[in-house]
Design a protein around this motif. Structure first.
Motif, short mmCIF file in Angstrom:
data_model
loop_
_atom_site.label_atom_id
_atom_site.label_comp_id
_atom_site.label_asym_id
_atom_site.label_seq_id
_atom_site.Cartn_x
_atom_site.Cartn_y
_atom_site.Cartn_z
N PRO A 189 0.86 81.97 172.82
CA PRO A 189 -0.20 82.72 172.96
C PRO A 189 -0.02 84.06 172.38
O PRO A 189 1.31 84.52 171.71
N PRO A 190 -0.94 84.91 171.80
CA PRO A 190 -0.76 86.14 170.82
C PRO A 190 -0.22 87.04 171.49
O PRO A 190 -0.16 87.05 172.81
N PRO A 191 0.71 87.88 171.02
CA PRO A 191 1.43 89.04 171.75
C PRO A 191 0.09 89.65 172.64
O PRO A 191 -0.92 90.25 172.11
N LYS A 192 0.54 90.36 173.70
CA LYS A 192 -0.17 91.27 174.83
C LYS A 192 -0.83 92.50 173.86
O LYS A 192 0.13 93.16 173.35
N ILE A 197 -2.43 91.40 164.82
CA ILE A 197 -1.40 90.20 165.39
C ILE A 197 -0.66 89.86 163.93
O ILE A 197 0.51 89.60 164.17
N ALA A 198 -1.51 89.86 162.83
CA ALA A 198 -0.88 89.41 161.68
C ALA A 198 0.29 90.39 161.08
O ALA A 198 1.23 89.94 160.71
#
Length: 89
Positions: free
Chosen positions: A63-66, A73-74
């Motif tokens: 999952p992407p960081p909260k 995100i990148a």
């Protein structure tokens, strides 16, 4: 197969391949016929086909960081990569 059965299968295949290689080209069985005869011989010797392999489930993506979205995100991922390489310099 036991080791004796494996040894017999290897010797059987080598013998058949040798005989096929030394037969006149016009008299040789097709490669499909050659393989069919060998598998039939293996079955007669007690070999059984292995069960079909089941495909492995696809790995879940992390999952992407909260709290981060889009380009953040990148940037976060690049920062994590940079942290791992800073010790190598």
């Amino acid at each position: 197969m036991t080791s004796l059965a494996r040894e017999n299968a290897i010797k059987g295949l080598a013998h058949r391949a040798y005989d096929r290689d030394h037969t006149d080209a016009g008299e040789r069985a097709s490669t499909t016929d050659f393989a069919f005869e060998y598998v039939t011989w293996l079955l007669a010797q007690g070999w059984s086909e292995p069960p079909e392999a089941q495909p492995a489930p696809a790995p879940a993506s992390p999952p992407p960081p909260k709290g981060l979205r889009g380009a953040a995100i990148a940037r976060h991922a690049l920062a994590q990569i940079g942290k791992g390489n800073s010790d190598d310099r």
